[in-house]
Design a protein around this motif. Structure first.
Motif, PDB file in Angstrom:
ATOM      1  N   ASN A 128       0.815  -1.215   0.000  1.00 29.58           N
ATOM      2  CA  ASN A 128       0.000   0.000   0.000  1.00 29.58           C
ATOM      3  C   ASN A 128       0.849   1.266   0.000  1.00 29.58           C
ATOM      4  OD1 ASN A 128      -3.142  -0.568   0.424  1.00 29.58           O
ATOM      5  ND2 ASN A 128      -1.982  -2.207   1.388  1.00 29.58           N
ATOM      6  N   LEU A 129       1.976   1.234   0.702  1.00 26.10           N
ATOM      7  CA  LEU A 129       2.870   2.397   0.682  1.00 26.10           C
ATOM      8  C   LEU A 129       3.477   2.591  -0.707  1.00 26.10           C
ATOM      9  CD1 LEU A 129       4.744   2.103   4.109  1.00 26.10           C
ATOM     10  CD2 LEU A 129       2.947   3.734   3.475  1.00 26.10           C
ATOM     11  N   PHE A 130       3.861   1.489  -1.342  1.00 25.66           N
ATOM     12  CA  PHE A 130       4.395   1.574  -2.704  1.00 25.66           C
ATOM     13  C   PHE A 130       3.361   2.174  -3.646  1.00 25.66           C
ATOM     14  CE2 PHE A 130       7.271  -2.284  -1.722  1.00 25.66           C
ATOM     15  CZ  PHE A 130       8.305  -1.452  -1.338  1.00 25.66           C
ATOM     16  N   PHE A 131       2.120   1.740  -3.501  1.00 26.51           N
ATOM     17  CA  PHE A 131       1.077   2.231  -4.403  1.00 26.51           C
ATOM     18  C   PHE A 131       0.788   3.703  -4.163  1.00 26.51           C
ATOM     19  CE2 PHE A 131      -3.618   2.315  -5.600  1.00 26.51           C
ATOM     20  CZ  PHE A 131      -3.337   2.516  -6.944  1.00 26.51           C
ATOM     21  N   LEU A 132       0.735   4.113  -2.907  1.00 31.30           N
ATOM     22  CA  LEU A 132       0.518   5.528  -2.597  1.00 31.30           C
ATOM     23  C   LEU A 132       1.613   6.381  -3.233  1.00 31.30           C
ATOM     24  CD1 LEU A 132      -0.797   7.903  -1.139  1.00 31.30           C
ATOM     25  CD2 LEU A 132       0.482   7.250   0.923  1.00 31.30           C
ATOM     26  N   ALA A 133       2.861   5.973  -3.069  1.00 33.01           N
ATOM     27  CA  ALA A 133       3.976   6.707  -3.669  1.00 33.01           C
ATOM     28  C   ALA A 133       3.871   6.696  -5.192  1.00 33.01           C
ATOM     29  CB  ALA A 133       5.307   6.102  -3.226  1.00 33.01           C
ATOM     30  N   ALA A 134       3.460   5.543  -5.747  1.00 36.33           N
ATOM     31  CA  ALA A 134       3.340   5.428  -7.201  1.00 36.33           C
ATOM     32  C   ALA A 134       2.280   6.369  -7.753  1.00 36.33           C
ATOM     33  CB  ALA A 134       3.019   3.983  -7.582  1.00 36.33           C
ATOM     34  N   LEU A 135       1.177   6.523  -7.037  1.00 34.51           N
ATOM     35  CA  LEU A 135       0.116   7.426  -7.494  1.00 34.51           C
ATOM     36  C   LEU A 135       0.630   8.864  -7.596  1.00 34.51           C
ATOM     37  CD1 LEU A 135      -2.994   6.184  -5.464  1.00 34.51           C
ATOM     38  CD2 LEU A 135      -2.611   5.953  -7.922  1.00 34.51           C
ATOM     39  N   TYR A 136       1.405   9.261  -6.600  1.00 34.65           N
ATOM     40  CA  TYR A 136       1.931  10.628  -6.603  1.00 34.65           C
ATOM     41  C   TYR A 136       2.925  10.836  -7.745  1.00 34.65           C
ATOM     42  CZ  TYR A 136       4.107  14.959  -5.048  1.00 34.65           C
ATOM     43  OH  TYR A 136       4.579  16.245  -4.995  1.00 34.65           O
ATOM     44  N   VAL A 137       3.823   9.871  -7.957  1.00 37.08           N
ATOM     45  CA  VAL A 137       4.797   9.991  -9.048  1.00 37.08           C
ATOM     46  C   VAL A 137       4.087   9.906 -10.394  1.00 37.08           C
ATOM     47  CG1 VAL A 137       6.895   9.040 -10.073  1.00 37.08           C
ATOM     48  CG2 VAL A 137       6.606   8.990  -7.595  1.00 37.08           C
ATOM     49  N   PHE A 138       3.078   9.045 -10.490  1.00 41.66           N
ATOM     50  CA  PHE A 138       2.280   8.935 -11.709  1.00 41.66           C
ATOM     51  C   PHE A 138       1.668  10.291 -12.064  1.00 41.66           C
ATOM     52  CE2 PHE A 138      -2.050   7.443 -13.430  1.00 41.66           C
ATOM     53  CZ  PHE A 138      -1.596   7.393 -14.734  1.00 41.66           C
ATOM     54  N   TYR A 139       1.137  10.967 -11.066  1.00 39.51           N
ATOM     55  CA  TYR A 139       0.569  12.299 -11.272  1.00 39.51           C
ATOM     56  C   TYR A 139       1.632  13.266 -11.795  1.00 39.51           C
ATOM     57  CZ  TYR A 139      -1.294  16.911 -10.107  1.00 39.51           C
ATOM     58  OH  TYR A 139      -1.692  18.231 -10.157  1.00 39.51           O
ATOM     59  N   LYS A 140       2.827  13.210 -11.216  1.00 38.51           N
ATOM     60  CA  LYS A 140       3.909  14.109 -11.630  1.00 38.51           C
ATOM     61  C   LYS A 140       4.367  13.801 -13.061  1.00 38.51           C
ATOM     62  CE  LYS A 140       7.177  15.122  -8.651  1.00 38.51           C
ATOM     63  NZ  LYS A 140       6.987  16.563  -8.427  1.00 38.51           N
ATOM     64  N   VAL A 141       4.381  12.533 -13.426  1.00 40.63           N
ATOM     65  CA  VAL A 141       4.734  12.166 -14.798  1.00 40.63           C
ATOM     66  C   VAL A 141       3.704  12.720 -15.781  1.00 40.63           C
ATOM     67  CG1 VAL A 141       4.921  10.233 -16.422  1.00 40.63           C
ATOM     68  CG2 VAL A 141       6.043  10.095 -14.203  1.00 40.63           C
ATOM     69  N   LEU A 142       2.432  12.565 -15.452  1.00 40.58           N
ATOM     70  CA  LEU A 142       1.372  13.041 -16.343  1.00 40.58           C
ATOM     71  C   LEU A 142       1.395  14.551 -16.494  1.00 40.58           C
ATOM     72  CD1 LEU A 142      -1.670  10.794 -15.351  1.00 40.58           C
ATOM     73  CD2 LEU A 142      -0.126  10.560 -17.295  1.00 40.58           C
ATOM     74  N   LYS A 143       1.776  15.245 -15.433  1.00 45.47           N
ATOM     75  CA  LYS A 143       1.800  16.709 -15.492  1.00 45.47           C
ATOM     76  C   LYS A 143       2.815  17.235 -16.504  1.00 45.47           C
ATOM     77  CE  LYS A 143       2.450  18.723 -11.644  1.00 45.47           C
ATOM     78  NZ  LYS A 143       2.575  19.872 -10.738  1.00 45.47           N
ATOM     79  N   ILE A 144       3.771  16.412 -16.888  1.00 46.64           N
ATOM     80  CA  ILE A 144       4.764  16.827 -17.879  1.00 46.64           C
ATOM     81  C   ILE A 144       4.097  17.078 -19.230  1.00 46.64           C
ATOM     82  CG2 ILE A 144       6.853  16.128 -19.126  1.00 46.64           C
ATOM     83  CD1 ILE A 144       7.620  14.444 -16.689  1.00 46.64           C
ATOM     84  N   ASP A 145       3.080  16.267 -19.550  1.00 49.64           N
ATOM     85  CA  ASP A 145       2.448  16.335 -20.872  1.00 49.64           C
ATOM     86  C   ASP A 145       0.991  16.777 -20.856  1.00 49.64           C
ATOM     87  OD1 ASP A 145       4.763  15.276 -22.264  1.00 49.64           O
ATOM     88  OD2 ASP A 145       4.258  13.342 -21.382  1.00 49.64           O
ATOM     89  N   PHE A 146       0.357  16.742 -19.672  1.00 48.30           N
ATOM     90  CA  PHE A 146      -1.073  17.037 -19.603  1.00 48.30           C
ATOM     91  C   PHE A 146      -1.350  18.088 -18.529  1.00 48.30           C
ATOM     92  CE2 PHE A 146      -0.639  12.716 -21.189  1.00 48.30           C
ATOM     93  CZ  PHE A 146      -1.499  12.700 -22.279  1.00 48.30           C
TER      94      PHE A 146
END
Length: 381
Positions: free
Chosen positions: A117-135
């Motif tokens: 669950n900690l890995f997934f929480l961190a992944a969601l935040y990084v996923f958001y940051k990755v998407l912000k690069i293009d969207f």
């Protein structure tokens, strides 16, 4: 933004437990479609709606964490995740027992479920940051929500590699996009020792290195396969078979091939025969239908939107989906699709904004059914 993502994650996690709690009323008989539930999960002294998130593969990861690759064919499961479970299990007190029926100390379960669950929480935040690069921000956040309500997203919160692998995937992509190719290569190396699809991040790395026009980035590519090579060396040294993680696959059923490569048209033909010969109201038909849809629909969408997805992302997503079919089955594809689907979500959220919320409701409703089946010991993916 982290607070908002944390709130979404917490809502999702509570919803999973609540649905799991209700599952016993609709499915009172535990399916027990996997071994050792009583000696690995029930002995945690936690309620069924908690230990149920360690079902199926979770049992294998917990046993590897405690005993290493002692059990035959457990080599099909890569080492990084169980190693982390073992390392952090020392935080939790051991439960002394002389009961030989207990295979795994509960401390490993506590470690595994919390880490996932900690890995997934961190992944969601990084996923958001990755998407912000293009969207835009709203599309990035909407994509996070769509991932949370995806029907099989509960695997991210179970004792599976999904949460860790998503974190390694989006983190390596984020580092690449920011120009930190060395550290991205290190994370990709770890991903290749987390699950087999980690090797497909290597082509993604190479495409991005080529586009960066910086020759030194090619040098760091040498690092990327070290994880799987180290695991293969271990398997050769200890068990005499560097490809044991492949040759062990048929043991886990679902008609998997451990040697021969089966092409996609052959697998489609196999599923058509299943549909024609299986009772439409049976669980096998339901599972086959899910596997068929969760494979071919994402593949079709990736082909349709090839020009809307970054080339390196597209190559990784398509190859990830196809790799799961090469053993001759679509089994587990509703779970395997969780990583490649992340590259489709922002595109769908942008082009089909009006249909996003109806889709989210339908997706979540199907997720409720799949969560209940999984927690009660019935195969989902």
């Amino acid at each position: 933004m982290f607070k908002k993502i944390f709130a979404l994650f917490l809502t999702w996690r509570i919803a999973l437990f609540f649905i799991a709690f209700l599952s016993i009323y609709l499915l009172p008989v535990f399916g027990a479609r996997f071994p050792y539930a009583d000696r690995v999960l029930e002995i945690t002294r936690l309620p069924y709606w908690v230990w149920g998130f360690g079902n199926f593969d979770g049992v294998h990861y917990l046993r590897i964490a405690q005993d290493g690759y002692f059990a035959q064919y457990s080599q099909a499961f890569f080492p990084v995740f169980p190693t982390l479970i073992r390392f952090f299990s020392f935080i939790f007190p051991r439960i002394p027992t002389l009961d030989t029926n207990i295979f795994t100390d509960p401390a490993y379960f506590y470690s595994g479920i919390i880490l996932s669950n900690l890995f997934f929480l961190a992944a969601l935040y990084v996923f958001y940051k990755v998407l912000k690069i293009d969207f835009k921000k709203d599309i990035a956040l909407l994509s996070v929500i769509l991932l949370l309500v995806f029907p099989t997203s509960f695997f991210f919160g179970s004792i599976y590699t999904e949460g860790l692998f998503l974190l390694l995937t989006v983190s390596s992509i984020y580092l690449i996009r920011k120009g930190y190719f060395f550290w991205a290569a290190v994370l990709i190396a770890l991903s290749t020792a987390t699950r087999i699809t980690g090797v497909l991040l290597i082509p993604l790395y190479l495409v991005e290195a080529f586009q960066s026009k910086n020759k030194i980035n090619y040098i760091w590519a040498i690092i990327t396969p070290l994880g799987i090579l180290a695991y293969m060396y271990y398997l050769k040294a200890v068990f005499g078979d560097p490809l044991y993680f492949l040759t062990a696959q048929p043991v886990f059923g679902a008609g998997r091939s451990g040697g021969a490569i089966v092409l996609l048209p052959q697998v489609i033909y196999r599923y058509i025969k299943i549909f024609l010969t299986t009772n439409i109201l049976s669980i096998p038909f339901f599972n086959a239908f899910l596997e068929f849809v969760f494979t071919l629909v994402p593949l079709t969408l990736l082909v349709i939107f090839i020009k809307k997805i970054r080339l390196s992302y597209w190559i990784f997503a398509v190859s990830s989906l196809l790799l799961g079919t090469l053993t001759g089955t679509f089994s587990s594809m509703p779970r395997y699709v969780l990583i490649p689907i992340i590259f489709l979500l922002p595109v769908l959220a942008t082009r089909f904004r009006k249909f996003v919320w109806p889709f989210a409701v339908i997706s979540a409703a199907l997720g409720v059914i799949l969560i209940m089946l999984f927690v009660r010991g019935y195969w989902v993916a």
